[in-house]
Design an enzyme around this catalytic site. Structure first.
Site, PDB file in Angstrom:
ATOM      1  N   HIS A 207      44.037  35.147  31.381  1.00 35.09           N
ATOM      2  CA  HIS A 207      43.014  35.120  32.457  1.00 35.09           C
ATOM      3  C   HIS A 207      42.531  33.744  32.743  1.00 35.09           C
ATOM      4  O   HIS A 207      41.130  33.650  32.442  1.00 35.09           O
ATOM      5  CB  HIS A 207      42.021  36.100  32.553  1.00 35.09           C
ATOM      6  CG  HIS A 207      42.839  37.565  32.751  1.00 35.09           C
ATOM      7  ND1 HIS A 207      43.016  38.360  31.819  1.00 35.09           N
ATOM      8  CD2 HIS A 207      43.261  38.170  33.764  1.00 35.09           C
ATOM      9  CE1 HIS A 207      43.728  39.402  32.469  1.00 35.09           C
ATOM     10  NE2 HIS A 207      43.694  39.230  33.643  1.00 35.09           N
ATOM     11  N   PHE A 209      42.716  29.424  34.769  1.00 32.44           N
ATOM     12  CA  PHE A 209      42.735  28.886  35.974  1.00 32.44           C
ATOM     13  C   PHE A 209      44.251  28.839  36.518  1.00 32.44           C
ATOM     14  O   PHE A 209      44.652  28.795  37.803  1.00 32.44           O
ATOM     15  CB  PHE A 209      42.000  27.446  35.852  1.00 32.44           C
ATOM     16  CG  PHE A 209      42.490  26.640  37.501  1.00 32.44           C
ATOM     17  CD1 PHE A 209      41.575  27.106  38.409  1.00 32.44           C
ATOM     18  CD2 PHE A 209      43.367  25.708  37.498  1.00 32.44           C
ATOM     19  CE1 PHE A 209      41.855  26.809  39.586  1.00 32.44           C
ATOM     20  CE2 PHE A 209      43.495  24.959  38.960  1.00 32.44           C
ATOM     21  CZ  PHE A 209      42.814  25.660  39.878  1.00 32.44           C
ATOM     22  N   VAL A 210      45.125  28.598  35.469  1.00 34.10           N
ATOM     23  CA  VAL A 210      46.742  28.666  35.635  1.00 34.10           C
ATOM     24  C   VAL A 210      47.117  29.788  36.302  1.00 34.10           C
ATOM     25  O   VAL A 210      47.886  30.017  37.251  1.00 34.10           O
ATOM     26  CB  VAL A 210      47.502  28.167  34.702  1.00 34.10           C
ATOM     27  CG1 VAL A 210      49.105  28.040  34.880  1.00 34.10           C
ATOM     28  CG2 VAL A 210      46.897  26.826  33.947  1.00 34.10           C
ATOM     29  N   HIS A 247      39.814  35.758  42.415  1.00 32.85           N
ATOM     30  CA  HIS A 247      39.804  37.198  42.019  1.00 32.85           C
ATOM     31  C   HIS A 247      39.750  37.190  40.444  1.00 32.85           C
ATOM     32  O   HIS A 247      39.317  38.314  39.887  1.00 32.85           O
ATOM     33  CB  HIS A 247      41.189  37.590  42.291  1.00 32.85           C
ATOM     34  CG  HIS A 247      42.167  37.319  41.328  1.00 32.85           C
ATOM     35  ND1 HIS A 247      42.891  36.132  41.192  1.00 32.85           N
ATOM     36  CD2 HIS A 247      42.809  38.109  40.345  1.00 32.85           C
ATOM     37  CE1 HIS A 247      43.639  36.278  40.176  1.00 32.85           C
ATOM     38  NE2 HIS A 247      43.916  37.345  39.715  1.00 32.85           N
ATOM     39  N   ASP A 248      39.410  36.089  39.531  1.00 34.73           N
ATOM     40  CA  ASP A 248      39.259  36.463  37.994  1.00 34.73           C
ATOM     41  C   ASP A 248      38.321  35.333  37.597  1.00 34.73           C
ATOM     42  O   ASP A 248      38.239  35.303  36.521  1.00 34.73           O
ATOM     43  CB  ASP A 248      40.586  36.289  37.281  1.00 34.73           C
ATOM     44  CG  ASP A 248      41.305  37.540  37.187  1.00 34.73           C
ATOM     45  OD1 ASP A 248      40.920  38.697  37.281  1.00 34.73           O
ATOM     46  OD2 ASP A 248      42.776  37.431  37.241  1.00 34.73           O
ATOM     47  N   ASP A 357      48.822  39.391  42.134  1.00 33.40           N
ATOM     48  CA  ASP A 357      48.199  39.391  41.109  1.00 33.40           C
ATOM     49  C   ASP A 357      49.272  39.724  39.826  1.00 33.40           C
ATOM     50  O   ASP A 357      48.843  39.416  38.517  1.00 33.40           O
ATOM     51  CB  ASP A 357      46.991  40.200  41.040  1.00 33.40           C
ATOM     52  CG  ASP A 357      46.162  40.265  39.781  1.00 33.40           C
ATOM     53  OD1 ASP A 357      46.114  39.266  39.227  1.00 33.40           O
ATOM     54  OD2 ASP A 357      45.179  41.081  39.569  1.00 33.40           O
ATOM     55  N   GLN A 408      56.837  45.588  28.648  1.00 31.77           N
ATOM     56  CA  GLN A 408      57.403  44.819  29.853  1.00 31.77           C
ATOM     57  C   GLN A 408      58.282  45.756  30.789  1.00 31.77           C
ATOM     58  O   GLN A 408      58.001  45.631  32.100  1.00 31.77           O
ATOM     59  CB  GLN A 408      57.769  43.197  29.650  1.00 31.77           C
ATOM     60  CG  GLN A 408      57.600  42.456  30.733  1.00 31.77           C
ATOM     61  CD  GLN A 408      56.177  42.240  31.195  1.00 31.77           C
ATOM     62  OE1 GLN A 408      54.990  42.804  30.409  1.00 31.77           O
ATOM     63  NE2 GLN A 408      55.984  41.410  32.035  1.00 31.77           N
TER      64      GLN A 408
HETATM   65 ZN   LIG Z   1      44.357  38.216  38.053  1.00 29.93          ZN
END
Ligand SMILES: [Zn+2]
Length: 450
Positions: A207, A209-210, A247-248, A357, A408
């Site tokens: 979580h 900036f990338v 959003h994060d 997201d 996953q």
């Molecule tokens: Zn997110």
């Protein structure tokens, strides 16, 4: 029939009064006021204390007492709620259960003898701590067509870019979507805003900036692939782009379950209701309080309120605890989805940000797989913290138990595919660019041995 009541009036002097069986409680109250030379009015609270400190009701049912143990009579002025709120930083609000017996129930306000109590606002604190030099007269970025075309595709390779380059790409997206022109957004302000957001993202394995850039780029790609770029209003585009970027913000690296179990400030401030998402949103709006970073400064009050409402809805929708409910509601709409229906459009915006997201597996495996490792690393760190702090353990974050391939595969099958397939019922061109790559990823993880 009468009874004598001995009183100590506000610790100053003693009095004795006599009440009769016909005396009403209201008359008794007035009587007590007169004893102390107070005019009886509703702004005054009377309190009667027994010798041991117990508060007793101001009522004619009062027991007789003796001269040696008089009831202590005290008066307090009531406070209006607004007064209570305005002094909440410097006063202590004391709720005394025994006060519930009083005829006039009001919170007791006493001046604190210690330092003023300040409710911490983590969002405000975070933004105030950001130190940045605001820049002016910044040149707009230019990119060649190969890059700008690629930017509209889920295949865009984010690992080729440094964070400042990503900011330039985000700026390009705002320009290309004509949001600067439509909303009269100053380019310097946009640049300062994006740099401020970058600084408000923590250096978490996932979580960070990338991730923020990836989500925004996928959103930008999806609205182009599906031709939504021609259908969405400028307001909807602005809401989506800003929501993705915000959003994060200031994600602490541990999820809502941890926040709630650890009783963090975020959980307490937001009463366990999506503490993280509420915080991300609050950080965003605190960033906008600074004139240098307020990209919405030119909006009318009404327009700002609409954009704010939309952004709050979008960011709060990213709480995965709401995932099945929201996707279920959207699925119910897909049969008769109507772009003229505001409720349907709003739900589509929520689906867009939610899907963006969790969209890493739409990307080629080489780009997507590092994100799985990063997310697992963040999960494992949370699990370690839970053990150290004696909190309930999140089994899906236990490094001894989790297997990347099964985690996953389940995530793609049960979380990703249902939402993207539901969206494909409403939006064109999803199959080749979005759904098929997800199926390729699923096949990859099903064959993976680790
Ligand atoms: Zn997110």
């Amino acid at each position: 029939m009468s009874k004598k009541i001995y009183l100590n009036v506000e610790g100053i002097g003693n009095e004795v009064i006599e009440i009769f069986s016909k005396t009403t409680t209201s008359e008794f109250r007035t009587f007590l006021c007169n004893v102390a030379d107070y005019k009886d009015d509703s702004n005054i609270i009377l309190k009667l204390y027994k010798h041991d400190g117990t508060i007793i009701p101001v009522s004619t049912e009062i027991e007789s007492n003796t001269v040696d143990e008089p009831y202590r009579l005290v008066f307090r002025k009531t406070k209006q709620l607004s007064q209570i709120e305005s002094c909440s930083n410097s006063c202590k609000l004391l709720a005394n259960e025994e006060d519930d017996n009083q005829l006039n129930i009001n919170p007791r306000i006493t001046q604190s003898s210690t330092k003023p109590i300040k409710t911490p606002c983590p969002a405000k604190t975070k933004v105030e701590k950001i130190e940045m030099i605001y820049r002016h007269n910044i040149e707009r970025p230019t990119f060649n067509k190969e890059i700008t075309d690629h930017l509209k595709e889920p295949t865009f390779d984010i690992w080729q870019w440094k964070e400042n380059g990503m900011i330039s790409l985000l700026e390009y997206m705002f320009i290309e979507l004509k949001l600067l022109d439509y909303y009269n957004i100053n380019f310097d302000t946009l640049d300062n805003f994006l740099h401020c957001c970058k600084l408000c993202y923590n250096k978490n394995p996932f979580h960070n900036f990338v991730h923020c850039f990836c989500v925004t780029q996928m959103m930008y790609g999806m609205i182009h692939i599906t031709d939504l770029v021609k259908i969405l209003t400028p307001r909807e585009k602005l809401i989506l782009m800003l929501s993705c970027i915000a959003h994060d913000l200031d994600h602490p690296g541990c999820n809502n379950t941890y926040q709630i179990n650890a009783k963090t400030d975020l959980a307490l401030i937001y009463n366990d209701q999506s503490p993280l998402e509420n915080h991300h949103c609050a950080v965003f709006f605190y960033i906008l309080k600074k004139p240098e970073t307020n990209v919405l400064e030119s909006l009318s009050k009404e327009e700002f309120n609409e954009v704010r409402k939309g952004i709050i809805q979008c960011i709060l929708a990213t709480d995965m605890a709401k995932h099945s409910t929201l996707v279920g509601q959207f699925k119910d709409m897909t049969g008769n989805f109507d772009f003229k229906n505001e409720e349907h459009r709003t739900m589509l915006l929520l689906m867009l940000i939610k899907s963006a997201d969790i969209s890493n597996e739409v990307r080629p495996t080489r780009v997507a797989e590092p994100w799985v490792d990063n997310l697992l690393e963040e999960f494992f760190m949370q699990h370690d913290k839970e053990i150290i702090e004696g909190l309930p353990e999140s089994a899906m974050m236990d490094r001894k138990k989790v297997k990347k391939s099964t985690t996953q595969s389940s995530f793609i099958s049960y979380v990703m595919i249902p939402i993207f397939e539901a969206m494909a019922k409403v939006l064109p061109n999803m199959d080749d660019s979005v759904i098929q790559p997800i199926r390729t990823s699923l096949a990859y993880y099903k064959n993976l041995k680790v």
